[in-house]
Every structure is written in structure tokens, then in C-alpha cells.
Design a protein around this motif. Structure first.
Motif, mmCIF file in Angstrom:
data_model
loop_
_atom_site.group_PDB
_atom_site.id
_atom_site.type_symbol
_atom_site.label_atom_id
_atom_site.label_comp_id
_atom_site.label_asym_id
_atom_site.label_seq_id
_atom_site.Cartn_x
_atom_site.Cartn_y
_atom_site.Cartn_z
ATOM 1 N N GLY A 1 22.964 6.730 -19.304
ATOM 2 C CA GLY A 1 23.967 5.847 -19.898
ATOM 3 C C GLY A 1 24.977 5.361 -18.880
ATOM 4 N N ASN A 2 25.483 6.268 -18.059
ATOM 5 C CA ASN A 2 26.434 5.856 -17.026
ATOM 6 C C ASN A 2 25.773 4.964 -15.987
ATOM 7 O OD1 ASN A 2 29.180 6.822 -17.504
ATOM 8 N ND2 ASN A 2 28.255 8.851 -17.509
ATOM 9 N N ASN A 3 24.504 5.180 -15.697
ATOM 10 C CA ASN A 3 23.798 4.314 -14.751
ATOM 11 C C ASN A 3 23.756 2.869 -15.245
ATOM 12 O OD1 ASN A 3 23.342 6.343 -12.913
ATOM 13 N ND2 ASN A 3 21.226 6.709 -13.542
ATOM 14 N N VAL A 4 23.633 2.664 -16.541
ATOM 15 C CA VAL A 4 23.669 1.305 -17.097
ATOM 16 C C VAL A 4 24.995 0.646 -16.728
ATOM 17 C CG1 VAL A 4 23.754 -0.042 -19.241
ATOM 18 C CG2 VAL A 4 22.031 1.760 -18.958
ATOM 19 N N GLY A 5 26.092 1.352 -16.935
ATOM 20 C CA GLY A 5 27.408 0.814 -16.585
ATOM 21 C C GLY A 5 27.577 0.629 -15.093
ATOM 22 N N LEU A 6 27.107 1.592 -14.301
ATOM 23 C CA LEU A 6 27.230 1.490 -12.840
ATOM 24 C C LEU A 6 26.466 0.293 -12.294
ATOM 25 C CD1 LEU A 6 26.944 5.268 -11.898
ATOM 26 C CD2 LEU A 6 28.964 3.808 -11.625
ATOM 27 N N ARG A 7 25.330 -0.037 -12.893
ATOM 28 C CA ARG A 7 24.559 -1.215 -12.457
ATOM 29 C C ARG A 7 25.306 -2.508 -12.749
ATOM 30 N NH1 ARG A 7 20.236 1.632 -15.045
ATOM 31 N NH2 ARG A 7 18.866 2.564 -13.471
ATOM 32 N N LEU A 8 26.056 -2.549 -13.856
ATOM 33 C CA LEU A 8 26.731 -3.776 -14.283
ATOM 34 C C LEU A 8 28.103 -3.965 -13.647
ATOM 35 C CD1 LEU A 8 25.800 -3.641 -18.068
ATOM 36 C CD2 LEU A 8 24.886 -5.218 -16.352
ATOM 37 N N VAL B 1 34.679 2.446 -9.746
ATOM 38 C CA VAL B 1 34.274 2.658 -11.135
ATOM 39 C C VAL B 1 34.779 4.038 -11.533
ATOM 40 C CG1 VAL B 1 32.284 1.124 -11.181
ATOM 41 C CG2 VAL B 1 31.990 3.464 -10.407
ATOM 42 N N VAL B 2 35.231 4.143 -12.763
ATOM 43 C CA VAL B 2 35.767 5.398 -13.258
ATOM 44 C C VAL B 2 35.016 5.754 -14.530
ATOM 45 C CG1 VAL B 2 37.823 6.591 -14.078
ATOM 46 C CG2 VAL B 2 38.031 4.874 -12.276
ATOM 47 N N LEU B 3 34.384 6.912 -14.522
ATOM 48 C CA LEU B 3 33.653 7.390 -15.687
ATOM 49 C C LEU B 3 34.595 8.205 -16.556
ATOM 50 C CD1 LEU B 3 30.368 8.625 -13.959
ATOM 51 C CD2 LEU B 3 31.010 6.302 -14.670
ATOM 52 N N ILE B 4 34.558 7.937 -17.858
ATOM 53 C CA ILE B 4 35.436 8.620 -18.804
ATOM 54 C C ILE B 4 34.625 9.013 -20.030
ATOM 55 C CG2 ILE B 4 37.510 8.431 -20.231
ATOM 56 C CD1 ILE B 4 38.394 6.120 -18.407
ATOM 57 N N ASN B 5 34.744 10.265 -20.444
ATOM 58 C CA ASN B 5 34.141 10.693 -21.697
ATOM 59 C C ASN B 5 34.957 10.142 -22.862
ATOM 60 O OD1 ASN B 5 32.173 12.115 -20.336
ATOM 61 N ND2 ASN B 5 32.900 14.132 -20.964
ATOM 62 N N PRO B 6 34.334 9.892 -24.011
ATOM 63 C CA PRO B 6 35.037 9.240 -25.126
ATOM 64 C C PRO B 6 36.077 10.102 -25.817
ATOM 65 C CG PRO B 6 32.842 9.897 -25.793
ATOM 66 C CD PRO B 6 32.930 10.147 -24.323
ATOM 67 N N ALA C 1 36.490 9.126 -10.600
ATOM 68 C CA ALA C 1 36.426 7.809 -9.951
ATOM 69 C C ALA C 1 35.403 7.855 -8.826
ATOM 70 C CB ALA C 1 37.793 7.426 -9.394
ATOM 71 N N ILE C 2 34.682 6.748 -8.670
ATOM 72 C CA ILE C 2 33.663 6.631 -7.628
ATOM 73 C C ILE C 2 33.887 5.324 -6.876
ATOM 74 C CG2 ILE C 2 31.190 6.599 -7.112
ATOM 75 C CD1 ILE C 2 30.763 7.737 -9.985
ATOM 76 N N ARG C 3 33.924 5.414 -5.583
ATOM 77 C CA ARG C 3 34.042 4.229 -4.740
ATOM 78 C C ARG C 3 32.710 3.473 -4.772
ATOM 79 N NH1 ARG C 3 37.884 3.343 -0.835
ATOM 80 N NH2 ARG C 3 38.595 5.497 -0.958
ATOM 81 N N ARG C 4 32.750 2.158 -4.903
ATOM 82 C CA ARG C 4 31.549 1.327 -4.980
ATOM 83 C C ARG C 4 30.586 1.623 -3.827
ATOM 84 N NH1 ARG C 4 28.231 -0.381 -7.965
ATOM 85 N NH2 ARG C 4 29.938 -0.725 -9.369
ATOM 86 N N GLU C 5 31.113 1.792 -2.625
ATOM 87 C CA GLU C 5 30.257 2.046 -1.457
ATOM 88 C C GLU C 5 29.436 3.323 -1.616
ATOM 89 O OE1 GLU C 5 33.506 1.297 -1.247
ATOM 90 O OE2 GLU C 5 33.758 -0.348 0.173
#
Length: 180
Positions: free
Chosen positions: A70-77, A83-88, A167-171
Motif C-alpha cells: 500500500g505504501n509503495n503505491v503512494g511512494l510511486r505517485l 514523503v512521510v508515512l503515517i498510520n491512520p 519521513a523518507i528523503r526522495r533520494e
């Protein structure tokens, strides 16, 4: 000010998603957007987001792809610098994003950053960074079940951070790829 995309991964999260999204919207960081990636919810998660948060991008997966998928879908877009991943079920302090990104902006060698995560009530820590024991390779959390008295307020290197709010740096994504 670098652009940031908050990716909130959901699956049947309608019961607590509003608290998360409401606190995401009031962040004092000046340049961010919110993407909700839904993993095939069967409750009214998607309808809730579309009706109450129309300014947010909603991605609907047809199935539950799990945390990584699921997060990979967001990371691709996402095309932002961070990008910062957050649980709901996470509730964010208003200055949370500014502090998280400031730590990364100050040191370009930081590829991934995490934060303190509290149990409900906001006083008892669940996570203030992770460590791995040697030689057993067992994981642990700094601050687990401790009352937060500021003892973990300093920026420091840790072995890992949890995916509930990171948080993840794009690079980094471009260099090492997506989640397994």
C-alpha cells in the motif's frame, strides 16, 4: 522550503481516520499535501475522506496490499522531496511535520527520520527510536512505556524507526527502491 507528501495508508480505518486527517491539515509546515491510500476498505473510509477532506488526493487500491504494498503505491505517485508515512490512527502535534523535516534539512546525510510516538493520552512513550541488540539481533524501542520527561528530545542516530510516522528523503527511495 522542500515539498512534502504525507501518505496516510488506510484499511477500514473510518473510526479513527478523522482525528488523523484533521491534525494533518493543521500542520504549521508551509509546503505539504496529503495523499490517502486506501487498501480496499469495506467500511466508509473512502467516502469519509472524499466528503470531509476533498482537498486530499485519494488512491483506491482494489485489495489490501498490506503495509509495504500500500505504501509503495503512494511512494510511486509522490514526487516531492520528502514523503512521510503515517498510520491512520496517529494524531499529530501542529509542529510535528516542521520539526521532522527540519531535522532532515539540517543534515543532508539523514535519509530516514522518525519521531517520538506515544500511547493514547500523549504522556507515555511507545517509541523514541529503535535499537537492535548485539549479538542476538533483537529489536527494542528507546523509551518504551516511559513517561516523557524530555529525555528523548535530542536528535540522534538510531538503528531504525517505526513506520507509524516516518519521513523518507526522495533520494533514498530512488537509490534503494520501494519496500519489499
Amino acid at each position: 522550503v522542500p515539498e512534502v507528501t504525507l501518505i496516510v495508508l488506510t484499511w477500514n480505518a473510518a473510526q479513527f481516520l478523522s482525528d488523523c486527517l484533521a491534525t494533518a491539515l493543521v500542520q504549521d509546515y508551509p509546503n505539504f499535501s496529503v495523499m490517502v491510500v486506501d487498501n480496499g476498505s469495506t467500511d466508509d473510509t473512502v467516502q469519509l475522506v472524499r466528503e470531509q477532506y476533498p482537498m486530499m488526493q485519494v488512491i483506491e487500491n482494489r485489495a489490501n496490499l498490506g503495509f509495504a504494498g500500500g505504501n509503495n503505491v503512494g511512494l510511486r505517485l509522490a514526487t516531492s522531496a520528502f514523503v512521510v508515512l503515517i498510520n491512520p490512527d496517529v494524531v499529530l502535534a501542529p509542529d510535528w511535520l516542521s520539526q521532522l523535516i527540519a531535522a532532515m534539512a539540517e543534515d543532508s546525510t539523514v535519509g530516514i527520520a522518525g519521531c517520538k510516538v506515544y500511547y493514547p493520552g500523549g504522556r507515555i512513550l511507545q517509541h523514541a527510536g529503535g535499537y537492535v541488540t548485539f549479538p542476538q539481533a533483537l529489536p527494542g524501542h528507546y523509551g518504551l512505556s516511559a513517561i516523557d520527561r524530555g529525555q528523548y528530545d535530542q536528535v540522534r542516530d538510531v538503528d531504525y524507526v517505526i513506520g507509524a510516522a516516518m519521513a523518507i528523503r526522495r533520494e533514498v527511495v530512488e537509490s534503494i527502491g520501494l519496500f519489499d
